[in-house]
Every structure is written in C-alpha cells, then in structure tokens.
Design a protein around this motif. Structure first.
Motif, PDB file in Angstrom:
ATOM      1  N   THR A   1      17.285  98.581  73.867  1.00 16.83           N
ATOM      2  CA  THR A   1      16.843  97.824  75.041  1.00 16.83           C
ATOM      3  C   THR A   1      17.416  98.468  76.303  1.00 16.83           C
ATOM      4  O   THR A   1      18.451  99.132  76.260  1.00 16.83           O
ATOM      5  CB  THR A   1      17.318  96.360  74.958  1.00 16.83           C
ATOM      6  N   PRO A   2      16.772  98.246  77.411  1.00 18.55           N
ATOM      7  CA  PRO A   2      17.248  98.866  78.653  1.00 18.55           C
ATOM      8  C   PRO A   2      18.530  98.204  79.145  1.00 18.55           C
ATOM      9  O   PRO A   2      18.776  97.024  78.851  1.00 18.55           O
ATOM     10  CB  PRO A   2      16.090  98.619  79.627  1.00 18.55           C
ATOM     11  N   PRO A   3      19.327  98.944  79.912  1.00 22.95           N
ATOM     12  CA  PRO A   3      20.610  98.395  80.375  1.00 22.95           C
ATOM     13  C   PRO A   3      20.460  97.116  81.187  1.00 22.95           C
ATOM     14  O   PRO A   3      21.357  96.271  81.166  1.00 22.95           O
ATOM     15  CB  PRO A   3      21.188  99.513  81.248  1.00 22.95           C
ATOM     16  N   ILE A   4      19.331  96.942  81.880  1.00 23.07           N
ATOM     17  CA  ILE A   4      19.213  95.760  82.744  1.00 23.07           C
ATOM     18  C   ILE A   4      19.239  94.458  81.947  1.00 23.07           C
ATOM     19  O   ILE A   4      19.514  93.408  82.502  1.00 23.07           O
ATOM     20  CB  ILE A   4      17.936  95.774  83.625  1.00 23.07           C
ATOM     21  N   LEU A   5      18.990  94.522  80.641  1.00 26.89           N
ATOM     22  CA  LEU A   5      18.994  93.293  79.850  1.00 26.89           C
ATOM     23  C   LEU A   5      20.400  92.863  79.442  1.00 26.89           C
ATOM     24  O   LEU A   5      20.595  91.757  78.931  1.00 26.89           O
ATOM     25  CB  LEU A   5      18.135  93.460  78.592  1.00 26.89           C
ATOM     26  N   SER A   6      21.378  93.749  79.619  1.00 25.40           N
ATOM     27  CA  SER A   6      22.777  93.432  79.297  1.00 25.40           C
ATOM     28  C   SER A   6      22.968  92.984  77.846  1.00 25.40           C
ATOM     29  O   SER A   6      23.874  92.214  77.540  1.00 25.40           O
ATOM     30  CB  SER A   6      23.323  92.357  80.243  1.00 25.40           C
ATOM     31  N   ALA A   7      22.110  93.471  76.973  1.00 22.72           N
ATOM     32  CA  ALA A   7      22.269  93.164  75.547  1.00 22.72           C
ATOM     33  C   ALA A   7      23.212  94.156  74.887  1.00 22.72           C
ATOM     34  O   ALA A   7      23.626  93.973  73.741  1.00 22.72           O
ATOM     35  CB  ALA A   7      20.909  93.188  74.860  1.00 22.72           C
ATOM     36  N   THR A   8      23.529  95.220  75.610  1.00 17.79           N
ATOM     37  CA  THR A   8      24.370  96.293  75.077  1.00 17.79           C
ATOM     38  C   THR A   8      25.440  96.652  76.107  1.00 17.79           C
ATOM     39  O   THR A   8      25.385  96.196  77.256  1.00 17.79           O
ATOM     40  CB  THR A   8      23.493  97.531  74.795  1.00 17.79           C
ATOM     41  N   THR A   9      26.379  97.457  75.678  1.00 15.57           N
ATOM     42  CA  THR A   9      27.449  97.871  76.594  1.00 15.57           C
ATOM     43  C   THR A   9      26.852  98.633  77.781  1.00 15.57           C
ATOM     44  O   THR A   9      25.994  99.500  77.597  1.00 15.57           O
ATOM     45  CB  THR A   9      28.447  98.774  75.844  1.00 15.57           C
ATOM     46  N   ASN A  10      27.323  98.294  78.949  1.00 18.09           N
ATOM     47  CA  ASN A  10      26.824  98.970  80.141  1.00 18.09           C
ATOM     48  C   ASN A  10      27.171 100.464  80.082  1.00 18.09           C
ATOM     49  O   ASN A  10      28.333 100.823  79.856  1.00 18.09           O
ATOM     50  CB  ASN A  10      27.442  98.330  81.384  1.00 18.09           C
ATOM     51  N   PRO A  11      26.189 101.348  80.274  1.00 15.89           N
ATOM     52  CA  PRO A  11      26.448 102.788  80.118  1.00 15.89           C
ATOM     53  C   PRO A  11      27.468 103.330  81.117  1.00 15.89           C
ATOM     54  O   PRO A  11      28.301 104.179  80.753  1.00 15.89           O
ATOM     55  CB  PRO A  11      25.069 103.433  80.310  1.00 15.89           C
ATOM     56  N   GLN A  12      27.421 102.852  82.356  1.00 15.44           N
ATOM     57  CA  GLN A  12      28.378 103.350  83.356  1.00 15.44           C
ATOM     58  C   GLN A  12      29.802 102.925  82.988  1.00 15.44           C
ATOM     59  O   GLN A  12      30.763 103.674  83.203  1.00 15.44           O
ATOM     60  CB  GLN A  12      28.025 102.827  84.752  1.00 15.44           C
ATOM     61  N   LEU A  13      29.921 101.745  82.436  1.00 14.39           N
ATOM     62  CA  LEU A  13      31.252 101.277  82.029  1.00 14.39           C
ATOM     63  C   LEU A  13      31.794 102.146  80.888  1.00 14.39           C
ATOM     64  O   LEU A  13      32.961 102.569  80.912  1.00 14.39           O
ATOM     65  CB  LEU A  13      31.174  99.809  81.585  1.00 14.39           C
TER      66      LEU A  13
ATOM     67  N   GLY B   1      20.940 103.974  77.581  1.00 20.95           N
ATOM     68  CA  GLY B   1      21.555 104.850  78.582  1.00 20.95           C
ATOM     69  C   GLY B   1      22.963 105.277  78.203  1.00 20.95           C
ATOM     70  O   GLY B   1      23.605 106.050  78.922  1.00 20.95           O
ATOM     71  N   ILE B   2      23.458 104.797  77.073  1.00 14.45           N
ATOM     72  CA  ILE B   2      24.846 105.088  76.690  1.00 14.45           C
ATOM     73  C   ILE B   2      25.017 106.563  76.328  1.00 14.45           C
ATOM     74  O   ILE B   2      26.010 107.201  76.708  1.00 14.45           O
ATOM     75  CB  ILE B   2      25.283 104.177  75.523  1.00 14.45           C
ATOM     76  N   ALA B   3      24.043 107.128  75.621  1.00 12.68           N
ATOM     77  CA  ALA B   3      24.173 108.530  75.187  1.00 12.68           C
ATOM     78  C   ALA B   3      24.309 109.453  76.393  1.00 12.68           C
ATOM     79  O   ALA B   3      25.240 110.272  76.463  1.00 12.68           O
ATOM     80  CB  ALA B   3      22.971 108.927  74.338  1.00 12.68           C
ATOM     81  N   GLU B   4      23.401 109.306  77.325  1.00 13.94           N
ATOM     82  CA  GLU B   4      23.411 110.186  78.494  1.00 13.94           C
ATOM     83  C   GLU B   4      24.692 109.988  79.309  1.00 13.94           C
ATOM     84  O   GLU B   4      25.330 110.957  79.743  1.00 13.94           O
ATOM     85  CB  GLU B   4      22.184 109.910  79.357  1.00 13.94           C
ATOM     86  N   ALA B   5      25.074 108.738  79.509  1.00 12.97           N
ATOM     87  CA  ALA B   5      26.262 108.445  80.324  1.00 12.97           C
ATOM     88  C   ALA B   5      27.518 109.007  79.663  1.00 12.97           C
ATOM     89  O   ALA B   5      28.374 109.604  80.330  1.00 12.97           O
ATOM     90  CB  ALA B   5      26.391 106.941  80.518  1.00 12.97           C
ATOM     91  N   ALA B   6      27.633 108.820  78.347  1.00 11.12           N
ATOM     92  CA  ALA B   6      28.827 109.292  77.634  1.00 11.12           C
ATOM     93  C   ALA B   6      28.908 110.822  77.674  1.00 11.12           C
ATOM     94  O   ALA B   6      29.964 111.396  77.939  1.00 11.12           O
ATOM     95  CB  ALA B   6      28.803 108.789  76.196  1.00 11.12           C
TER      96      ALA B   6
END
Lengths: 331, 331
Positions: B108-120, B154-159
């Motif tokens: 799901t996209p980060p805006i749904l906040s169902a997953t860890t925020n990628p920037q965090l 977005g977690i993969a790209e951010a990490a």
C-alpha cells in the motif's frame, strides 16, 4: 421352559441401559450448546448455496479499467487465504460469508506513481455485501450518488453493487485519479449484471431523525450479546439526543420474544436496572445501564429496540414509533 | 429339552462368561487407548538443538528508557526522541550490525499509514550509520508479495538511499524456532537469515487499529518475523502477540504515531481512517511503548489484553509512567 433372569442379570441390563441413556443425554447436551459462530456460519453457508455462481473473470478488471495500465496480474483470494491479502481484517469478511476477492493495481498510463488498487469482494448476496460495507463506512465521508450505497473519501471510493462490495483505493489524492475511480465504478456497474434484491429492513426504520448513512448491519454479536445476530442498527439524532434503533427479523414470533427475554437478562447481568415504564408496547423491557437507556421488545417476528439512548423519554417515544412502523410491516 | 439346556447355560455360566469376555474386551480397549494417549501438546518438529532462538539484543545495564516527543515532522521528532534517551550512540556502537524490523506488511502507498513510514525508516538507518554501524539491514515478511510491499510502501527506495540493505525473504530464509515458555510459537518458522551476524535490533512500527487484536504497534510488529500459516495465530491473537514480545528482546523500539490509523485497521484504505496524533515514542520497553500508544488510539490497556499478558510474562511494564518518560515537543 424359559427361566426368568436373575437379579444380577437384571441389574447389569439396567446398568447398560443407563450408560447408553447417559451417552444419549451427553450427545444431546453437547449438540444444544454450539458455538454461535458455528451457527452463523451454517446459516451463511446456506445462503452461499443459494447464491449464484461468481461470474467475474480475471480479465474483467483490465476490461473495466480501460485506459489504465495494470501493475500486476489480477489476484484472487478465497476464504482459505483472504488473510494473506488483508491480514486481520479478513475476520470481518469471513464472518459475513465472504466468497472471493478479486483485486489488481492500475496506474495512470503517463504517471506510474499515480495508481490505485481495486478490491472486489464477492459476498454472495446483497445483505452480506451490505454488512461489510456498512460496518466499515467512514462516518464523515461524502455520499456518492451514482448508486444507492456509495461514498468517497479523499483518496478512495467505496460502493455496493448487488453481491459485490467494491473498494477503489488510490495512492494519490489528485482530481484526475478521483475521476478515474469514478469512471471505473460506472463501467463496473454497467458491465456487471447482478440479481436485484432489496434489503427490506432498511425501510422499516422511522425516518424522523434518521441518519440515512448511519444504518449498519451486524451479522453477529451485536451490542456484545452473542445471541444477537443479523441485527440492523440505525443512528438517530432526535432533538439534542442521539440514540440507536435496532431490529432483526427472526424465524418466528416466539423466537423474537424469547430473545427479548434473553437480552433483558443479559442487560441485568451486566449491571442494568429495570425501569418501570408503560410505553404501550406489550412485553417491552426498559433498562437503565451505564447512564443510558435500553428498550427491547418484539412485534410479531421482529425483535427491535433502542440502544444507548441518553434520554429516557426520547428512547420510549422512539420505541413506540419503531413499534408502529413494524406493526404495519408485519401486517 | 435341548432348548431348555441352551437357555439354562445362557442364563448362567455362558451369560457370565460372555459378560466377563465383553468386560475384558472393554478393559483391553481402554488400556490400549490409555497406552496410545499422548497427553503432551504437539512439540517442535525439530529436535531442540536444531531450533534457532533470537538472542537478547537489549543494551546491558542501560535500564528501561522512554521518550515521548510531540511534533508533526517525523525526522525532527525521531531525532529528539532518541536524543532524549541518550542518543542513538547509547544504543548503536561502531561496528554494530543492525537490523531494522519495519512494518511492510501490505503493498500500500505510504499515505495510508498502514506500513512504516519510509522516511522514518531511512532516518533511523542513517542515524545508525552515523553512530558507526557497520551495516544496516531492513526487513519484514509481508502479508503480500515482499517485493511489491517494499517497493510500493517506498521503504525499499528510502532504505537503499541511505545505504541500508533491504532483505526480501525467500522460502529458505526461515528456520524453526521455539519461544521459551511459549505454548503457541513452538517449532514455528522464523525469518532468521537476516538475523545472522546481527547484534542490534530496532523495531519501527506505526500505530494502528487492528480488527482482531484491537491495535497493532511495536509488539504486533514482530508478527512479520514469522513464516508459515501464521494467520492461525489470529485465533488466539493476544497470547500470540505476548509470545512475539517474548520472542524478541530488541535494542530499542520506535513507535510512530505521527499519523495513527484509528479505524478499519490493520489495512485501512482511506485517509478518513487516519488521525494526526503528532507523536513519536522511543523506548527500550516495548510493553510501555504500546501501553502509551493505546492512549493515542483512545483505548485502555484493559481493552488490549496482550499488553497485560506481556507484562505478566516479564517482557516490560504497562505502567509506562513508571519509566518517567521524557516528554518533549519539537514545536
């Protein structure tokens, strides 16, 4: 000459009969104490058998989402693996008789970051689709008018079409994506033939003060009472008072009145106190619990009442309105 | 005469003989059943020496620490929250090999906040490197396809943008584990490969409503370390979460309540499910973190039984105030 059995033989014979009788009683008692969830499931399975076969193919979504680019192949989930897709929320659908989920992600052709995911839940019949739709309805959402049960939020569109509960969830909040979701919904409804079928209970709630978007259908365990299944609840704003009316069609009048007694007992067992009241509804019970009032009664095969009313007078008046409405319905 | 003789023998010797034989048969059957009966619950599939167990990743001698920082910018709040409990350097030493357990459960996209925020996630990885970590691996065993989950959240790209390695689980990433004193997690597949060589673990979880458990926060986040048909744990979700907390003793947990999913969790789907609660929690005590997180969801510890269960198991304290959490605001 046939001799008579001895006392010893008679005793052994009686002993065996007693053991057999004990087994019969044990089996009977065990069978009369089914888990309510099993009963609900059984009822739902009966409904599933009556439901028409699912007819959405895997290619269907691509057809409906013409103009958008599929990001992944369509995915199909059944009751056995629904939680692989939606984790803990699967329980909500399974308890409502879920049959199949078809889902796929689509992106705008010229902007891959602008995408949405389509979820089509086949619930078999409209009542069960309404159950999952109504329980998850976002209270402050904007009502959509393209079909009877639909609403939109900043990034999503939710609607009901016959046996299908559909969620369109976007990753962005652009106007273009909102329009794409709207087009998808229209196309889906146009291309998907469903059997008609009204939910008759919706028309049985008095209209005065009714929040039309606040009607919810609970398949089981309404108000924390495990015997309250298939209950419709409606939110009302009456003057400065808010309350919830509820009703449920039972198999027959005796089941309805027996449930009234059972729920009354449940309320008293949880700290409720009887309130003397004569609201002109035969057999009605009024209970004060946790600073609010509950009214429960039966009218023919209807079980109905008022839940969590802050004002006793409004609760009783509305119970009378509800009873009159049901009285007309039950003939 | 022959009839009389047969009747006579049936009535006495033969009857008693047959009764004795039948009794012996019943007794033999009972004995056989007793002999075959195994009163112990199903044990681990592997021998004890083939099971893996996660070591204690906490900082010895540091004691329980907790900070609660309010503010709308995750980067600022997480930095302040970590600084308040001694800075990341108190937990991550030069040469450490760090595993960040994020929640990437859904595609799901980060805006749904169902997953860890990628920037965090990226900021915490960055801070670990800054403190001298030799490596940082980011992992989870998502509900949906791992690659889609890590990419779309977005977690993969951010990490990767800060030099962290993303570990996507495959079938051979799992080893059976048994949690000490557990009754559910016994001989169960654990996402073990990314833990090899790791000496620090940080859990980073969003605050979410959860249809089954009431809430999903830092303790529920460890669910993503399990493999197999883990959805069966939803049948006893509170004990399962307790055992997850017993399974992992992290260096630190970070609970992100910048945006909390208040309804329709754990997947959500609409921005209408979210509420800005503008809070970041850092804690060495996962039970305390969740107990505070519950208040942001408008729930009490009593409404989330797994918290008390985890406390009773000695994992941490539900009385987060007893840790004298440092409260700050980024303004």
């Amino acid at each position: 000459m046939v001799s008579q059995p001895t006392k010893c033989e008679t005793s052994i014979g009686f002993g065996i009969l007693l053991v057999l009788a004990g087994i019969v009683i044990g089996v009977f008692l065990k069978q009369s104490h089914y888990n309510p969830a099993v009963l609900v499931r059984g009822a739902l399975e009966a409904g599933i058998r009556a439901a028409p076969k699912a007819d959405l193919s895997e290619e269907f979504l691509i057809e409906v989402a013409a103009g958008m680019v599929p990001m992944n192949p369509p995915e199909i989930f059944g009751p056995e693996n629904l939680s692989d897709k939606i984790n803990g929320r699967a329980e909500l659908y399974l308890s409502a008789g879920f049959l199949r989920l078809l889902c796929q992600r689509f992106a705008e052709a010229n902007d891959p970051s602008s995408w949405m995911e389509v979820f089509i839940y086949d619930m078999g019949i409209i009542r069960r689709a309404f159950a999952v739709y109504s329980v998850q309805r976002r209270p402050d959402a904007e009502k959509a008018t393209f079909t009877e049960f639909a609403y939109r939020t900043e990034n999503a569109l939710f609607f009901l079409h016959g046996r299908y509960y559909v969620e369109l969830i976007a990753a962005v909040t652009t106007q273009r994506m909102a329009e794409a979701m709207q087009v998808f919904a229209h196309t889906f409804i146009g291309k998907t033939e469903v059997q008609g079928g009204d939910i008759e209970e919706l028309a049985l709630f008095p209209r005065e003060g009714l929040n039309e978007e606040g009607i919810t259908f609970l398949i089981s365990n309404a108000f924390g009472f495990d015997r309250f299944d298939n209950v419709f609840m409606a939110d009302y704003a009456l003057g400065n008072t808010q309350l919830t009316a509820f009703l449920s069609i039972r198999e027959n009048p005796s089941e309805a009145s027996e449930l009234v007694a059972a729920y009354h007992g449940f309320l008293l067992a949880n700290g409720g106190v009887n309130v003397e009241s004569d609201i002109g509804v035969p057999g009605a019970k009024v209970v004060k619990i946790l600073d609010s009032f509950e009214v429960v009664f039966s009218q023919g095969k209807f079980l109905a009442g008022i839940h969590a009313a802050q004002d006793r007078g409004q609760a009783e008046k509305h119970a009378i309105r509800l009873m009159q409405k049901l009285s007309g319905a039950s003939g | 005469m022959r009839r009389e003789l047969r009747d006579e023998s049936m009535n006495r010797r033969e009857f008693l003989l047959r009764t004795a034989k039948a009794g012996a048969g019943v007794a033999a059957t009972c004995f056989l059943a007793y002999w075959l009966y195994d009163g112990t619950p199903p044990g681990p599939l592997q021998e004890q020496d083939e099971l893996v167990m996660l070591p204690d990743f906490s900082m010895p001698g540091l004691g329980p620490k907790m900070s609660i920082v309010t503010g709308g910018d995750r980067i600022q709040t997480v930095n302040r929250a970590l600084k308040a409990i001694g800075g990341i350097e108190a937990f991550i030493k030069p040469g450490d090999r760090v595993l960040l357990k994020v929640n990437a459960a859904f595609a799901t996209p980060p805006i749904l906040s169902a997953t860890t925020n990628p920037q965090l996630a990226a900021e915490v990885a960055h801070l670990c490197f800054k403190a001298g970590a030799a490596s940082v691996v980011v992992t989870d065993n998502p509900i949906n396809d791992p690659e889609s989950c890590f990419n779309l959240t977005g977690i993969a790209e951010a990490a990767r943008s800060v030099g962290a390695r993303v570990f996507l689980p495959t079938e051979d990433s799992f080893e059976p584990t048994t949690v000490k004193d557990a009754t559910l997690i016994r001989g169960w597949p654990l996402l073990y490969s990314p833990f090899v060589g790791i000496n620090k673990v940080i859990g980073i979880a969003p605050v979410k409503d959860h249809h089954r458990s009431g809430a999903s926060m830092t303790m529920k986040n460890w669910y993503g370390l399990l493999g197999g048909r883990r959805n069966i744990f939803h049948q006893d979700i509170h004990n399962a979460i307790k055992e997850l907390a017993m399974m992992v003793t992290p260096t630190l947990v970070i609970l992100d309540a910048t945006t909390a999913m208040m309804t329709n969790g754990p997947t959500g789907g609409s921005l209408a499910d979210l509420k800005r609660t503008n809070t970041m929690i850092a804690s060495t005590d996962q039970v305390a973190a969740d107990a505070f997180g519950a208040t942001l969801l408008g729930k009490t510890v009593a409404q989330l039984p797994y918290i008390s269960k985890a406390e009773a198991s000695g994992v941490g304290t539900a009385d987060y105030a007893s840790l004298n959490p440092i409260r700050e605001s980024t303004g």
